[in-house]
Design an enzyme around this catalytic site. Structure first.
Site, PDB file in Angstrom:
ATOM      1  N   LYS A  22      -7.761  -5.417  -3.330  1.00  0.00           N
ATOM      2  CA  LYS A  22      -8.907  -4.692  -2.753  1.00  0.00           C
ATOM      3  C   LYS A  22      -8.971  -3.267  -3.272  1.00  0.00           C
ATOM      4  O   LYS A  22      -7.975  -2.551  -3.291  1.00  0.00           O
ATOM      5  CB  LYS A  22      -8.846  -4.723  -1.223  1.00  0.00           C
TER       6      LYS A  22
ATOM      7  N   LYS B  85       0.845  -1.198   0.000  1.00  0.00           N
ATOM      8  CA  LYS B  85       0.000   0.000   0.000  1.00  0.00           C
ATOM      9  C   LYS B  85       0.881   1.249   0.000  1.00  0.00           C
ATOM     10  O   LYS B  85       1.958   1.233   0.578  1.00  0.00           O
ATOM     11  CB  LYS B  85      -0.842  -0.044   1.282  1.00  0.00           C
TER      12      LYS B  85
END
Ligand SMILES: O=C[C@H](O)COP(=O)(O)O
Length: 241
Positions: free
Chosen positions: A86, A29
């Site tokens: 996601k 991330k």
């Protein structure tokens, strides 16, 4: 099953630290780009190289509303063994009339034996995120047979999961998902003192970034001591003293 720990990392060196600490899932991330900020493909690739299949790796792909224009995920998906991917549902609105916030992945990645699988994301602070409400998301995840639902906060402003979703309310919301065999990951600026409450909710995953960083600042580097403490606490049979 006992709880497992997901830790979000920003670089290959952080990924190495997390693997050595015994983290169960490495999550790639760019934390400076919001709750589910997407890292560059180069960063993602460097993390896969260093992890070298020692730990499963998930990837945050940004907000779905921005994603198709910003990143060629198909290219990345086809080349790397991503376990989970996601997208965030912010900006999609609250109404059940809206298009699903989580697209079906392209057919070439849909075979049951071929990850990545898509994670359904519920934002606890859905109203300010202009995202679907958790109740709608819950039904959507069940109907679409998602394997994992992540509850996170969209705004990383110091507020925590429990500021938006009271533990008792969250427990009731989780129950139908658990009954449907869907694994649940809880995130949202979680803090050490929340561990007893988190354990009582019996999620499959606890997902952290800020809590394992220096000064508990999610944009700062990983703190090895905090990392070890969280791994031990999440894996422990008893709550920490
Ligand atoms: O997926 C988990 C998130 O990275 C959690 O980040 P946070 O602990 O800083 O809210």
């Amino acid at each position: 099953m006992s709880m497992r720990l997901l830790v979000s990392v920003q670089s290959a060196s952080e990924a190495e630290m997390a693997v050595r600490a015994g983290v169960d899932l490495i999550d790639v991330k760019d934390t400076t780009q919001g709750s589910l900020g997407a890292a560059t493909e180069q960063t993602i690739r460097s993390i896969f190289e260093v992890v070298a299949n020692r730990t499963p790796v998930s990837v945050a792909a940004g907000e779905w509303i921005d994603s198709p224009a910003q990143t060629d995920w198909q290219h990345t998906i086809e080349r790397l063994p991503i376990a989970w991917i996601k997208w965030g549902p912010s900006g999609l609105g609250h109404s059940a009339e809206l298009a699903p916030p989580h697209p079906r992945l392209p057919k070439s990645t849909q075979a049951p034996s071929t990850p990545p699988r898509s994670v359904a994301v519920a934002y606890a602070d859905w109203q300010r995120a202009n995202a679907p409400c958790p109740q709608w998301l819950q039904q959507f995840a069940i109907d679409q047979q998602f394997r994992v639902v992540l509850v996170d906060t969209w705004g990383k402003d110091g507020s925590t999961l429990f500021d938006w979703f009271a533990p008792a309310e969250l427990a009731s919301w989780m129950q139908p998902l658990q009954d449907a065999g869907i694994a649940i990951a809880l995130a949202g600026s979680l803090r050490w003192e929340m561990l007893p409450t988190l354990r009582s909710l019996r999620p499959d995953w606890i997902a952290v970034r800020g809590a394992v960083c220096h000064s508990a600042n999610r944009n700062d580097g990983l703190d090895p001591q905090r990392l070890r403490d969280w791994v031990d606490a999440v894996h422990a049979k008893e709550p920490p003293k």
